[in-house]
Design a protein around this motif. Structure first.
Motif, PDB file in Angstrom:
ATOM      1  N   ASN A  10       0.218  -5.165   1.754  1.00  0.00           N
ATOM      2  CA  ASN A  10      -0.957  -4.659   2.466  1.00  0.00           C
ATOM      3  C   ASN A  10      -0.569  -3.905   3.737  1.00  0.00           C
ATOM      4  O   ASN A  10      -1.177  -4.082   4.803  1.00  0.00           O
ATOM      5  N   PHE A  11       0.420  -3.036   3.625  1.00  0.00           N
ATOM      6  CA  PHE A  11       0.921  -2.322   4.795  1.00  0.00           C
ATOM      7  C   PHE A  11      -0.170  -1.463   5.439  1.00  0.00           C
ATOM      8  O   PHE A  11      -0.306  -1.428   6.668  1.00  0.00           O
ATOM      9  N   LYS A  12      -0.961  -0.763   4.624  1.00  0.00           N
ATOM     10  CA  LYS A  12      -2.024   0.082   5.164  1.00  0.00           C
ATOM     11  C   LYS A  12      -3.071  -0.760   5.887  1.00  0.00           C
ATOM     12  O   LYS A  12      -3.548  -0.396   6.969  1.00  0.00           O
ATOM     13  N   GLU A  13      -3.435  -1.892   5.272  1.00  0.00           N
ATOM     14  CA  GLU A  13      -4.428  -2.769   5.886  1.00  0.00           C
ATOM     15  C   GLU A  13      -3.898  -3.348   7.191  1.00  0.00           C
ATOM     16  O   GLU A  13      -4.651  -3.545   8.152  1.00  0.00           O
ATOM     17  N   ARG A  14      -2.608  -3.639   7.213  1.00  0.00           N
ATOM     18  CA  ARG A  14      -1.983  -4.159   8.427  1.00  0.00           C
ATOM     19  C   ARG A  14      -2.088  -3.137   9.560  1.00  0.00           C
ATOM     20  O   ARG A  14      -2.402  -3.476  10.702  1.00  0.00           O
ATOM     21  N   ALA A  15      -1.811  -1.862   9.234  1.00  0.00           N
ATOM     22  CA  ALA A  15      -1.932  -0.805  10.235  1.00  0.00           C
ATOM     23  C   ALA A  15      -3.373  -0.684  10.723  1.00  0.00           C
ATOM     24  O   ALA A  15      -3.626  -0.506  11.919  1.00  0.00           O
ATOM     25  N   LEU A  16      -4.309  -0.788   9.796  1.00  0.00           N
ATOM     26  CA  LEU A  16      -5.732  -0.721  10.155  1.00  0.00           C
ATOM     27  C   LEU A  16      -6.115  -1.872  11.081  1.00  0.00           C
ATOM     28  O   LEU A  16      -6.846  -1.691  12.060  1.00  0.00           O
ATOM     29  N   PHE A  17      -5.587  -3.069  10.797  1.00  0.00           N
ATOM     30  CA  PHE A  17      -5.874  -4.236  11.626  1.00  0.00           C
ATOM     31  C   PHE A  17      -5.349  -4.026  13.037  1.00  0.00           C
ATOM     32  O   PHE A  17      -6.040  -4.305  14.024  1.00  0.00           O
ATOM     33  N   TYR A  18      -4.127  -3.524  13.161  1.00  0.00           N
ATOM     34  CA  TYR A  18      -3.525  -3.315  14.478  1.00  0.00           C
ATOM     35  C   TYR A  18      -4.350  -2.350  15.323  1.00  0.00           C
ATOM     36  O   TYR A  18      -4.654  -2.613  16.481  1.00  0.00           O
ATOM     37  N   LEU A  19      -4.702  -1.210  14.735  1.00  0.00           N
ATOM     38  CA  LEU A  19      -5.432  -0.209  15.505  1.00  0.00           C
ATOM     39  C   LEU A  19      -6.858  -0.664  15.809  1.00  0.00           C
ATOM     40  O   LEU A  19      -7.370  -0.427  16.909  1.00  0.00           O
ATOM     41  N   ILE A  62      -8.885  -1.132  19.377  1.00  0.00           N
ATOM     42  CA  ILE A  62     -10.215  -0.567  19.642  1.00  0.00           C
ATOM     43  C   ILE A  62     -11.134  -1.639  20.221  1.00  0.00           C
ATOM     44  O   ILE A  62     -11.794  -1.443  21.253  1.00  0.00           O
ATOM     45  N   THR A  63     -11.196  -2.787  19.562  1.00  0.00           N
ATOM     46  CA  THR A  63     -12.154  -3.820  19.971  1.00  0.00           C
ATOM     47  C   THR A  63     -11.812  -4.419  21.327  1.00  0.00           C
ATOM     48  O   THR A  63     -12.709  -4.866  22.054  1.00  0.00           O
ATOM     49  N   ARG A  64     -10.541  -4.430  21.698  1.00  0.00           N
ATOM     50  CA  ARG A  64     -10.151  -4.995  22.986  1.00  0.00           C
ATOM     51  C   ARG A  64     -10.600  -4.137  24.160  1.00  0.00           C
ATOM     52  O   ARG A  64     -10.535  -4.566  25.317  1.00  0.00           O
ATOM     53  N   PHE A 124     -19.775   1.774  25.390  1.00  0.00           N
ATOM     54  CA  PHE A 124     -18.862   2.112  24.292  1.00  0.00           C
ATOM     55  C   PHE A 124     -18.060   3.391  24.562  1.00  0.00           C
ATOM     56  O   PHE A 124     -17.869   4.218  23.676  1.00  0.00           O
ATOM     57  N   ASP A 125     -17.610   3.513  25.806  1.00  0.00           N
ATOM     58  CA  ASP A 125     -16.774   4.654  26.167  1.00  0.00           C
ATOM     59  C   ASP A 125     -15.337   4.362  25.742  1.00  0.00           C
ATOM     60  O   ASP A 125     -14.481   3.997  26.547  1.00  0.00           O
ATOM     61  N   LEU A 126     -15.068   4.534  24.456  1.00  0.00           N
ATOM     62  CA  LEU A 126     -13.766   4.185  23.888  1.00  0.00           C
ATOM     63  C   LEU A 126     -12.727   5.268  24.156  1.00  0.00           C
ATOM     64  O   LEU A 126     -13.034   6.465  24.146  1.00  0.00           O
ATOM     65  N   LYS A 127     -11.497   4.815  24.363  1.00  0.00           N
ATOM     66  CA  LYS A 127     -10.364   5.725  24.432  1.00  0.00           C
ATOM     67  C   LYS A 127      -9.703   5.780  23.052  1.00  0.00           C
ATOM     68  O   LYS A 127      -9.679   4.797  22.319  1.00  0.00           O
ATOM     69  N   ALA A 128      -9.148   6.930  22.723  1.00  0.00           N
ATOM     70  CA  ALA A 128      -8.548   7.117  21.404  1.00  0.00           C
ATOM     71  C   ALA A 128      -7.359   6.176  21.207  1.00  0.00           C
ATOM     72  O   ALA A 128      -6.629   5.854  22.147  1.00  0.00           O
ATOM     73  N   VAL A 129      -7.192   5.731  19.963  1.00  0.00           N
ATOM     74  CA  VAL A 129      -6.068   4.883  19.585  1.00  0.00           C
ATOM     75  C   VAL A 129      -5.273   5.592  18.489  1.00  0.00           C
ATOM     76  O   VAL A 129      -5.823   5.947  17.443  1.00  0.00           O
ATOM     77  N   TYR A 130      -3.996   5.804  18.741  1.00  0.00           N
ATOM     78  CA  TYR A 130      -3.098   6.446  17.778  1.00  0.00           C
ATOM     79  C   TYR A 130      -2.101   5.411  17.254  1.00  0.00           C
ATOM     80  O   TYR A 130      -1.532   4.642  18.034  1.00  0.00           O
ATOM     81  N   GLY A 131      -1.868   5.423  15.972  1.00  0.00           N
ATOM     82  CA  GLY A 131      -0.815   4.615  15.382  1.00  0.00           C
ATOM     83  C   GLY A 131       0.220   5.527  14.759  1.00  0.00           C
ATOM     84  O   GLY A 131      -0.114   6.352  13.886  1.00  0.00           O
ATOM     85  N   VAL A 132       1.457   5.443  15.218  1.00  0.00           N
ATOM     86  CA  VAL A 132       2.552   6.249  14.670  1.00  0.00           C
ATOM     87  C   VAL A 132       3.512   5.290  13.979  1.00  0.00           C
ATOM     88  O   VAL A 132       4.123   4.438  14.624  1.00  0.00           O
ATOM     89  N   PHE A 133       3.621   5.415  12.658  1.00  0.00           N
ATOM     90  CA  PHE A 133       4.391   4.458  11.868  1.00  0.00           C
ATOM     91  C   PHE A 133       5.572   5.159  11.195  1.00  0.00           C
ATOM     92  O   PHE A 133       5.391   5.907  10.232  1.00  0.00           O
ATOM     93  N   PHE A 134       6.776   4.944  11.736  1.00  0.00           N
ATOM     94  CA  PHE A 134       7.995   5.400  11.064  1.00  0.00           C
ATOM     95  C   PHE A 134       8.248   4.463   9.889  1.00  0.00           C
ATOM     96  O   PHE A 134       8.304   3.244  10.056  1.00  0.00           O
TER      97      PHE A 134
END
Length: 287
Positions: A85-94, A98-100, A110-120
């Motif tokens: 579930n690597f994709k789901e794991r990445a989704l969980f992390y990002l 967001i929720t924090r 709800f003035d959210l800042k962007a969240v980027y996930g860069v996965f090598f």
């Protein structure tokens, strides 16, 4: 042992991208990754371990976690093997990041800042077209217009990059070439084009490591190679078992073909059982 550190080890990766004293390397890489979109001026490294919000919650640990001067969150990971579930794991992390951002009180809107996930990824991502870079954004399915720019995944599939030094066309590709080939190089290329690569060469030179850093690096190399050996064994074991299964399947199909011919020739079921070792039920199913 090569001249330069292996960037796929935990120590090597953080030596390059996770140090305050050399954060300009990470800034340069991220700007080459996002060229034409934005320009990052500064980053702040955050504690990589986010504490659970309540007892029993699952803590989230990143390889590198930082924010930009604009408050955007960037998570950078190096993964050497496929995970369940690597994709789901990445989704969980990002999503967790967001929720924090939620603030207590009625004034927060709800003035959210962007969240980027860069996965090598030092492996090929399953169930997706194999290419160096896969960008995932929130967009309209029909028009492809971006619905929100607050959540973005960038998967970098290293095995899909096969360019030689002279074939690299962009600074992003030059970064990938160096990272993928670093351990086997005697010099880092492209230094005349980008001064940051000259600084990188000094940082990744094994001879420049302190005694303590060298001990930690040697241990991380051992873990890295043990993991590779485990993966290689699993693949070879799977191939061997697949070969045995294929041979057994072919053998069974051959016996069934012989039995079918004997049956059509009028031989009795009992005689075919004796000749082939098949059961009466298997022979009767040939009719």
């Amino acid at each position: 042992m090569g001249k330069f550190i292996n960037p796929f080890t935990d120590v090597g990766f953080k030596k390059i991208f996770g140090q305050e004293v050399s954060k300009d390397l990470l800034i340069d890489f991220l700007n080459d990754l996002l060229v034409g979109e934005r320009s990052i001026k500064d980053i702040t490294f955050l504690d990589k371990e986010l504490l659970p919000e309540y007892m029993g919650d699952r803590g989230v640990i990143y390889d590198i976690y930082c924010t930009t001067e604009a408050g955007e969150h960037i998570i950078v990971e190096m993964q050497n093997r496929q995970q369940t579930n690597f994709k789901e794991r990445a989704l969980f992390y990002l999503s967790h990041t967001i929720t924090r951002q939620g603030e207590k009180g009625a004034r927060w809107e709800f003035d959210l800042k962007a969240v980027y996930g860069v996965f090598f990824m030092n492996f090929r991502l399953e169930d997706t077209p194999h290419k160096l870079r896969t960008d995932i954004v929130l967009s309209d399915r029909d028009t492809h217009e971006v619905f929100s720019d607050k959540l973005r995944f960038i998967f970098i599939e290293l095995p899909s990059f096969n360019k030689e030094e002279e074939e690299c066309e962009t600074d992003f590709e030059r970064w990938i070439y160096i990272l993928k080939n670093m351990e086997t190089l005697n010099r880092l290329p492209f230094k005349a084009r980008k001064a940051v690569f000259e600084k990188l060469e000094k940082i990744v030179d094994i001879a420049s490591l302190s005694k303590e850093e060298r001990m930690k690096y040697d241990e991380s190399i051992k873990v890295y190679r043990d993991n590779l050996a485990t993966i290689s064994f699993a693949k070879n074991q799977g191939k061997e078992e697949g070969l045995k299964e294929g041979i057994e399947k072919g053998r069974k199909e051959g016996i069934l073909s012989v039995a079918r011919n004997l049956r059509s020739g009028g031989m009795s079921v009992e005689a075919i059982v004796g000749a082939t070792g098949l059961s009466v039920e298997e022979i009767e199913q040939l009719d």
